[in-house]
Enzyme design. Structure first.
Site, mmCIF file in Angstrom:
data_model
loop_
_atom_site.group_PDB
_atom_site.id
_atom_site.type_symbol
_atom_site.label_atom_id
_atom_site.label_comp_id
_atom_site.label_asym_id
_atom_site.label_seq_id
_atom_site.Cartn_x
_atom_site.Cartn_y
_atom_site.Cartn_z
ATOM 1 N N TYR A 1 0.815 -1.227 0.000
ATOM 2 C CA TYR A 1 0.000 0.000 0.000
ATOM 3 C C TYR A 1 0.847 1.274 0.000
ATOM 4 O O TYR A 1 0.329 2.366 -0.225
ATOM 5 C CB TYR A 1 -0.964 0.046 1.207
ATOM 6 N N HIS B 1 0.122 -11.700 1.334
ATOM 7 C CA HIS B 1 -0.902 -10.908 0.634
ATOM 8 C C HIS B 1 -1.651 -11.714 -0.437
ATOM 9 O O HIS B 1 -2.856 -11.541 -0.627
ATOM 10 C CB HIS B 1 -0.260 -9.663 0.009
HETATM 11 N N1 LIG Z 1 -5.968 -8.598 0.965
HETATM 12 C C1 LIG Z 1 -6.311 -8.047 -0.170
HETATM 13 O O1 LIG Z 1 -5.922 -8.483 -1.264
HETATM 14 C C2 LIG Z 1 -7.214 -6.828 -0.139
HETATM 15 C C3 LIG Z 1 -7.810 -6.384 -1.327
HETATM 16 C C4 LIG Z 1 -8.681 -5.289 -1.243
HETATM 17 C C5 LIG Z 1 -8.911 -4.669 -0.017
HETATM 18 N N2 LIG Z 1 -8.267 -5.110 1.112
HETATM 19 C C6 LIG Z 1 -8.474 -4.467 2.434
HETATM 20 O O2 LIG Z 1 -9.859 -4.217 2.641
HETATM 21 C C7 LIG Z 1 -10.067 -2.816 2.821
HETATM 22 C C8 LIG Z 1 -11.415 -2.390 2.288
HETATM 23 O O3 LIG Z 1 -11.587 -2.697 0.932
HETATM 24 P P1 LIG Z 1 -11.720 -1.597 -0.210
HETATM 25 O O4 LIG Z 1 -10.829 -0.455 0.121
HETATM 26 O O5 LIG Z 1 -11.517 -2.297 -1.480
HETATM 27 O O6 LIG Z 1 -13.214 -1.182 -0.252
HETATM 28 P P2 LIG Z 1 -14.538 -1.039 0.659
HETATM 29 O O7 LIG Z 1 -14.228 -0.836 2.080
HETATM 30 O O8 LIG Z 1 -15.408 -2.156 0.243
HETATM 31 O O9 LIG Z 1 -15.130 0.276 0.026
HETATM 32 C C9 LIG Z 1 -14.469 1.500 0.086
HETATM 33 C C10 LIG Z 1 -15.280 2.506 -0.680
HETATM 34 O O10 LIG Z 1 -16.525 2.693 -0.010
HETATM 35 C C11 LIG Z 1 -16.666 4.059 0.343
HETATM 36 N N3 LIG Z 1 -17.282 4.154 1.667
HETATM 37 C C12 LIG Z 1 -16.903 3.560 2.817
HETATM 38 N N4 LIG Z 1 -17.727 3.901 3.816
HETATM 39 C C13 LIG Z 1 -18.653 4.723 3.285
HETATM 40 C C14 LIG Z 1 -19.779 5.403 3.798
HETATM 41 N N5 LIG Z 1 -20.128 5.278 5.084
HETATM 42 N N6 LIG Z 1 -20.521 6.179 2.963
HETATM 43 C C15 LIG Z 1 -20.196 6.278 1.651
HETATM 44 N N7 LIG Z 1 -19.139 5.666 1.104
HETATM 45 C C16 LIG Z 1 -18.382 4.882 1.906
HETATM 46 C C17 LIG Z 1 -15.269 4.622 0.379
HETATM 47 O O11 LIG Z 1 -15.311 6.005 0.109
HETATM 48 P P3 LIG Z 1 -14.641 7.079 1.125
HETATM 49 O O12 LIG Z 1 -13.189 6.737 1.164
HETATM 50 O O13 LIG Z 1 -14.977 8.367 0.458
HETATM 51 O O14 LIG Z 1 -15.311 6.918 2.443
HETATM 52 C C18 LIG Z 1 -14.596 3.842 -0.740
HETATM 53 O O15 LIG Z 1 -14.888 4.419 -1.991
HETATM 54 C C19 LIG Z 1 -8.870 -2.191 2.088
HETATM 55 O O16 LIG Z 1 -8.666 -0.861 2.459
HETATM 56 C C20 LIG Z 1 -7.776 -3.124 2.529
HETATM 57 O O17 LIG Z 1 -7.378 -2.806 3.856
HETATM 58 C C21 LIG Z 1 -7.446 -6.199 1.066
#
Ligand SMILES: NC(=O)c1ccc[n+]([C@@H]2O[C@H](COP(=O)([O-])OP(=O)(O)OC[C@H]3O[C@@H](n4cnc5c(N)ncnc54)[C@H](OP(=O)(O)O)[C@@H]3O)[C@@H](O)[C@H]2O)c1
Length: 293
Positions: free
Chosen positions: A57, A115
């Protein structure tokens, strides 16, 4: 209101390693290193006790600074980072753990995760599951636990056979498997496999990386419960027993996302289980959503 959020954010489960992990984490993928320190401090102020980052990241430094400068003792915060997917060798993995500790400015990391079983450029492109390489990385992680650098270890994006490779050929059953899990994409088979080995499942992209926000079925169900789409999505994963890691740097969203002390009925859970795969839009280029690097 604060009490309601705290109850959710303070909830922990005990991993198969005996380590307790808060079930609600702040995701930090795509939060820049120079913005993430404030996001982590804000989250901790709100009551978050688990922060998820990764070597890939590019924000471990900022996450570490947020943890170190938060108004709370280090041992009250659970910090996860991930070994870069390309590291499939003992020495490289060992060195990268030391580098993570140095960048974060911490004496130990609560959990390190492999990862991905495959380097990103091979995900969705190759059948090579890197069985030996993952075992080599795993041994380096086990040794780091013995040395007190890491408290517990897990994996991410591992399927059942990737997990079996580690379970059969090492001393340590992974404590977690962090996988894509949201309404429209729930890994039911993996969930039951993991239950048999007492491996906790962490749901990444619980809001489908934003793709759930304008889905009509999910929106209608959220309205029924008088909650937001992210709240419904997070609660769905939570009710299936997963650790959740919604990402946001926005303190209002951080608060809202933790307000999930409502119950989705079994009938509605069934309807949500049947939701068709969502369209990730531009994000579908990422390997984790089926794309290729
Ligand atoms: N291990 C892996 O391969 C892997 C892959 C993907 C993700 N991850 C982990 O999982 C975490 C979450 O996944 P993600 O980042 O893909 O997506 P997510 O949490 O599913 O979605 C994030 C999106 O939702 C929006 N959001 C969140 N809360 C909100 C709310 N209350 N109201 C409106 N919009 C909202 C965010 O916008 P705002 O930022 O504007 O709030 C962002 O655009 C990552 O940050 C990472 O730590 C791990």
């Amino acid at each position: 209101m604060k009490g309601r959020i705290r109850m959710i954010l303070d909830e922990t489960i005990t991993l198969n390693s005996g380590v307790a992990i808060p079930k609600f984490a702040l995701g930090t993928w795509l939060v820049d290193d120079n913005k993430v320190t404030e996001a982590v401090r804000n989250a901790i102020k709100i009551g978050y006790r688990h922060i998820d980052t990764a070597q890939a990241y590019g924000n471990e430094r900022g996450v570490g600074e947020g943890v170190r400068t938060a108004d709370i003792d280090r041992d009250q915060i659970f910090v996860t980072s991930k070994i870069a997917a390309e590291h499939k060798d003992y020495d490289v993995t060992k060195k990268s753990i030391d580098e993570t500790l140095r960048k974060m400015g911490l004496n130990y990391i609560d959990m390190m995760i492999i990862h991905s079983p495959q380097p990103w450029k091979e995900v969705n492109q190759s059948d090579n599951r890197y069985l030996e390489g993952n075992l080599a990385a795993w041994r380096a992680m086990e040794d780091a636990v013995s040395e007190g650098k890491i408290r517990t270890i897990g994996v991410s994006n591992f399927n059942e056979s990737d997990l079996e490779n580690i379970i059969k050929n090492s001393e340590t059953v992974p404590a977690v498997d962090q996988v894509l899990a949201h309404i429209g994409h729930t890994p039911f088979n993996l969930l039951s496999f993991a239950r048999n080995y007492n491996i906790a499942i962490e749901a990444y992209s619980p809001v489908a990386h934003g793709a759930a926000l304008d889905n009509p079925v999910i929106t209608k169900m959220a309205q029924k419960y008088n909650v937001s789409v992210p709240q419904l999505c997070i609660r769905y994963d939570w009710q299936l027993g997963m650790i959740v890691l919604p990402k946001t740097a926005n303190p209002q969203h951080m608060k809202e996302n933790a307000e999930i002390d409502f119950e989705i009925s079994e009938e509605d859970m069934d309807e949500l289980r049947r939701v068709k795969p969502l369209d990730y839009g531009d994000a579908d280029v990422f390997p984790v959503y089926g794309g290729k690097m």
